[in-house]
Design a protein around this motif. Structure first.
Motif, short mmCIF file in Angstrom:
data_model
loop_
_atom_site.label_atom_id
_atom_site.label_comp_id
_atom_site.label_asym_id
_atom_site.label_seq_id
_atom_site.Cartn_x
_atom_site.Cartn_y
_atom_site.Cartn_z
N LEU A 218 1.37 6.82 -2.08
CA LEU A 218 1.49 6.80 -3.54
C LEU A 218 2.35 5.63 -4.00
CD1 LEU A 218 0.41 8.96 -5.52
CD2 LEU A 218 2.76 9.72 -5.76
N LEU A 219 3.45 5.39 -3.30
CA LEU A 219 4.36 4.31 -3.69
C LEU A 219 3.89 2.96 -3.14
CD1 LEU A 219 7.82 6.03 -3.08
CD2 LEU A 219 6.59 5.77 -5.22
N PRO A 222 0.43 0.78 -5.12
CA PRO A 222 0.63 -0.17 -6.22
C PRO A 222 1.31 -1.46 -5.76
CG PRO A 222 1.45 1.99 -6.82
CD PRO A 222 1.07 2.06 -5.38
N ILE A 223 2.29 -1.33 -4.86
CA ILE A 223 3.02 -2.51 -4.41
C ILE A 223 2.09 -3.45 -3.66
CG2 ILE A 223 4.85 -3.30 -2.85
CD1 ILE A 223 5.93 -2.12 -5.37
N TYR A 225 -1.08 -3.63 -3.95
CA TYR A 225 -2.02 -4.19 -4.92
C TYR A 225 -1.38 -5.36 -5.66
CZ TYR A 225 -5.24 -4.50 -8.84
OH TYR A 225 -6.13 -4.96 -9.77
N LEU A 226 -0.15 -5.15 -6.10
CA LEU A 226 0.55 -6.22 -6.82
C LEU A 226 0.69 -7.46 -5.93
CD1 LEU A 226 2.22 -6.55 -9.56
CD2 LEU A 226 4.21 -6.37 -8.08
N LEU A 227 1.13 -7.23 -4.69
CA LEU A 227 1.35 -8.36 -3.78
C LEU A 227 0.05 -9.13 -3.53
CD1 LEU A 227 3.68 -6.76 -1.10
CD2 LEU A 227 4.27 -8.57 -2.70
N ASN A 229 -2.43 -9.44 -5.50
CA ASN A 229 -3.09 -9.99 -6.69
C ASN A 229 -2.24 -10.91 -7.55
OD1 ASN A 229 -5.91 -8.78 -6.80
ND2 ASN A 229 -4.64 -7.00 -6.37
N VAL A 230 -0.99 -11.15 -7.17
CA VAL A 230 -0.21 -12.14 -7.94
C VAL A 230 -0.32 -13.49 -7.24
CG1 VAL A 230 1.40 -10.50 -8.93
CG2 VAL A 230 1.92 -11.58 -6.73
N LEU A 238 8.16 -11.63 -3.53
CA LEU A 238 8.20 -10.16 -3.60
C LEU A 238 8.10 -9.55 -2.21
CD1 LEU A 238 5.95 -9.49 -6.72
CD2 LEU A 238 8.42 -9.23 -6.53
N VAL A 242 9.98 -6.28 0.48
CA VAL A 242 9.39 -5.29 1.38
C VAL A 242 9.89 -5.50 2.80
CG1 VAL A 242 7.23 -4.37 2.31
CG2 VAL A 242 7.33 -5.16 -0.05
N LEU A 301 8.02 3.34 4.28
CA LEU A 301 7.19 2.71 3.25
C LEU A 301 6.65 1.33 3.65
CD1 LEU A 301 6.00 3.05 0.50
CD2 LEU A 301 8.16 2.42 -0.55
N PRO A 302 7.46 0.45 4.23
CA PRO A 302 6.90 -0.86 4.63
C PRO A 302 5.73 -0.75 5.59
CG PRO A 302 9.28 -0.94 4.71
CD PRO A 302 8.92 0.49 4.46
N PHE B 18 2.32 -0.75 -15.44
CA PHE B 18 2.13 -0.98 -14.01
C PHE B 18 3.26 -1.83 -13.44
CE2 PHE B 18 0.23 -3.36 -10.45
CZ PHE B 18 -0.09 -2.29 -9.64
N ILE B 25 9.56 0.87 -7.96
CA ILE B 25 9.35 1.08 -6.52
C ILE B 25 10.12 0.03 -5.71
CG2 ILE B 25 7.64 1.27 -4.68
CD1 ILE B 25 5.63 2.09 -6.85
N LEU B 29 13.02 0.54 -2.93
CA LEU B 29 13.02 -0.08 -1.61
C LEU B 29 14.34 -0.77 -1.30
CD1 LEU B 29 9.52 -1.75 -1.19
CD2 LEU B 29 10.66 -0.34 0.49
#
Lengths: 422, 283
Positions: A218-219, A222-223, A225-227, A229-230, A238, A242, A301-302, B18, B25, B29
């Motif tokens: 869940l967490l 999104p991260i 996805y962001l990484l 797509n930027v 970013l 992580v 998480l990583p 978003f 998040i 971390l």
């Protein structure tokens, strides 16, 4: 070149080409194996073999047979369901065996072994140790009454049933104990509720690992996805956020959670200061399941983000654009086009996190308390406190089997060659 | 992922929501790691910010936990142990691991999958099982409680990381380079040292860093295989956390965070170098 060519071609030395090629290939294979051999030998000898022998302890049961050979032989004719005590000859064999065992100090090993099954054996053997050496086998009989005088449990059928049940050189007893069963009168029966712990611990380990895995997904999604797509430069920056936790010592992260979540810790202090909770009503966030789930989600998480990211990076952005140009709204384009392509990444991350979580020891030990304990902690406890190595082996085998099944699934889904780090 | 000018209000809201979510998040971390740093300068033996600290009063800060770390013999022994065990274990796993990775990346390797599965297994098997197994075995051969016992155990745990990173680097390795070297008369050893190793060095080093941190961070196996004389930093921290938390742990933790930042920077540099080199080799 077709195979017929290779068959018919002869090299200058008179050797057929085919054989020459086969020899070259064989040499190449041998060279590769030679390079791998030292490491393979190292791992097999230093890792697989030790684990194998440790797990073998879960079925090994030579102690009773080795310490009491005459008794075991005498018990061969005695029916385990019999309600009568064994005959005098068996008692005589027992005394003879115990005299030898006391002499060479193996009696206490036996006591330890049998004590795992029937509490009280240690006391019985201690008393025997004091008195038996002075008995004369030929003149001091009959021994049945003398033994029962010494400790009344020698007159209990249960004692003999336990001895008979564990007289084989291999046993399933540790596995029964690992699954919360026990031998009662030589028959398998569930352990009394106040002692059955293992099934509950296996189950708890599984569901808490599942929750941790789901939270990490869940967490992490999104991260990742962001990484993916930027812009590349921002993604690299970013990514450091992580990778820093990934590279930070597990002990450091566990201790910082312990510090944050304590009664007098930063979070409680902050909440009290903000007036959300009363000073005498601080939240209990550590030494329970909540603390373990929170800390382990953070720690693992990583391991979810990295495989997700590496999959998402390979998804061309044109697909989603094509979907949108064909009239899909944002949600449909994501759910029907983008998301299905990330499923391999989800599989890889989820299995990886689950495998790691199931075997965790340090974090549950430090922030879990009794209610947040995992099966690994129980194994360590059995090892340290009880010294019940057979049970350690049995619990370990069950845990290892579960992990190996997951490893196999991981290999099918992702392929162990494709594991990526950092 | 820039917001297009024709985005609808709903899309705009989602776009920013978003980003805020992702920010939270990221905070989750990184916060637990960073919060340790200021706390380690606490002048009191507390694990939370004191009034003086929040007021940025110099009296609220002190280096006393660091002083304790640098003068306490237990912590000093642990540091020395960690700094001797990890490099030796790393050297062992990197040398054997690189050799095997080169073997594994040849074009014809019999039982490749099975061998790979065995070599990766130390990473997969739960630590408590490895630890208990190694304890019995190392006791039987007299290595339990010795420096070399711990080194061997840690080398085994580090090997999967070396195998994974080095085989990954070798996938992008241009084989014609070694062939060119061989055709110009270099023997296999010379080809390895002068051509192959310099090119795969970034992968080897990052594998080595993984192996180093695995050993440097390892607690469970060292507790089983080692004895008090091999007490390492994580072991000392583990005891400190389990029995009675001493604030010195926060100072140690801060130093370890600094170490991980150093490692991360090294890796990032290697990654850039690797990308640059790969950009040069023809696809």
């Amino acid at each position: 070149m077709t195979s017929t060519d290779a068959d018919s071609l002869i090299l200058r030395g008179g050797e057929p080409l085919k054989r020459s090629l086969a020899r070259a290939l064989f040499r190449q294979k041998m060279r590769a194996l030679l390079l791998i051999a030292p490491l393979l030998a190292f791992i097999v000898l230093g890792f697989l073999l030790p684990i194998g022998t440790m797990l073998f302890r879960s079925v090994e049961n030579a102690v009773v047979e080795e310490t009491l050979p005459l008794t075991v032989a005498a018990l061969a004719d005695w029916d385990i369901d019999s309600t009568e005590l064994p005959p005098e000859s068996t008692y005589r064999a027992l005394v003879a065996d115990l005299q030898v065992a006391i002499e060479n100090r193996s009696a206490l090993t036996l006591a330890r072994r049998m004590n795992f099954e029937t509490a009280g054996f240690t006391t019985m053997l201690r008393r025997a140790q004091r008195e038996l050496p002075s008995w004369n086998l030929d003149t001091d009989g009959p021994f049945r009454d003398r033994m029962i005088d010494q400790h009344r449990d020698w007159g209990a059928v249960e004692t003999w049933r336990a001895l008979k049940a564990y007289s084989g050189s291999l046993t399933t007893g540790y596995y029964l104990a690992a699954m919360d069963y026990t031998m009662v009168s030589g028959h398998v029966a569930p352990m009394p509720d106040n002692q059955s712990l293992h099934q509950m611990l296996f189950w708890r380990t599984a569901w808490m690992s599942g929750v941790i895995c789901a939270l990490a997904l869940l967490l992490g999604y999104p991260i990742a996805y962001l990484l993916a797509n930027v812009r590349e430069r921002n993604a690299n920056l970013l990514m450091i956020l992580v990778l820093l936790p990934f590279w930070t010592s597990l002990l450091v992260r566990t201790s910082s959670w312990k510090v944050l979540l304590q009664d007098q810790g930063v979070i409680n202090q902050l909440l009290v200061w903000a007036g959300v909770i009363a000073d005498d009503n601080r939240l209990a966030m550590v030494n329970n399941k909540f603390g373990v789930i929170l800390a382990m989600t953070h720690i693992l998480l990583p391991f979810m983000i990295l495989p997700l990211y590496s999959v998402m990076k390979t998804i061309p952005p044109t697909y989603v654009r094509a979907a949108k140009s064909l009239g899909a709204n944002d949600w449909t384009a994501f759910w029907r086009v983008y998301f299905p392509q990330t499923v391999p990444g989800i599989g890889a991350g989820a299995i990886l996190v689950f495998i790691m979580a199931v075997g965790y020891y340090i974090t549950p030990e430090l922030v879990g308390g009794p209610s947040g304990m995992f099966i690994s902690n129980r194994i360590a406890h059995q090892w340290y406190v009880s010294g019940n190595w057979g049970l350690v082996g049995a619990l370990g085998t069950i845990l290892l089997l579960a992990v190996l099944v997951l490893y196999w699934v991981y290999d099918k889904v992702v392929g162990i060659d494709n594991v990526k780090l950092g | 992922m820039a917001l297009p000018s024709y985005a609808s209000p709903l899309q705009r809201v989602w776009h920013y929501t978003f980003r805020v979510l992702c920010g939270l998040i990221f905070f989750f971390l990184i916060f637990p790691i960073l919060v340790i740093v200021p706390l380690s300068f606490n002048a009191q033996d507390f694990f939370t910010f004191t009034r003086e600290m929040l007021a940025l009063d110099p009296a609220g800060f002190s280096l006393k936990h660091y002083r304790d770390f640098f003068t306490n013999p237990d912590w000093q022994l642990a540091t020395r142990n960690s700094l001797t065990i990890a490099p030796v274990a790393t050297l062992l796993s990197v040398s054997l691991g690189t050799l095997a990775a080169i073997g594994l990346s040849q074009s014809h390797v019999p039982f490749r999958r099975a061998i790979m599965a065995i070599l990766i297994s130390p990473m997969i098997v739960p630590l408590i099982i490895s630890a208990a197994g190694m304890y019995f075995f190392f006791s039987a051969i007299g290595l339990q409680g010795t420096f070399w016992g711990v080194v061997l155990a840690h080398a085994i745990l580090g090997i999967p990381f070396v195998i994974i990173t080095v085989t990954a680097t070798l996938v992008g390795f241009d084989r014609s380079l070694t062939r060119a070297a061989a055709s110009m008369g270099a023997g296999p050893l010379r080809t390895f040292w002068k051509v192959q190793l310099p090119l795969i060095l970034p992968g080897v080093i990052s594998g080595g860093l993984f192996a180093f941190i695995t050993s440097f961070d390892e607690v469970v196996v060292v507790i089983f295989v080692g004895s008090a004389a091999q007490q390492t930093l994580p072991w000392q921290m583990f005891i400190g956390l389990r029995e009675q938390i001493s604030p010195t742990i926060l100072a140690v933790a801060t130093l370890m965070v600094a170490l991980s930042i150093l490692l991360l920077a090294t890796l990032e540099m290697l990654r850039r170098r690797n990308e640059r080199l790969r950009g040069l080799t023809p696809a």
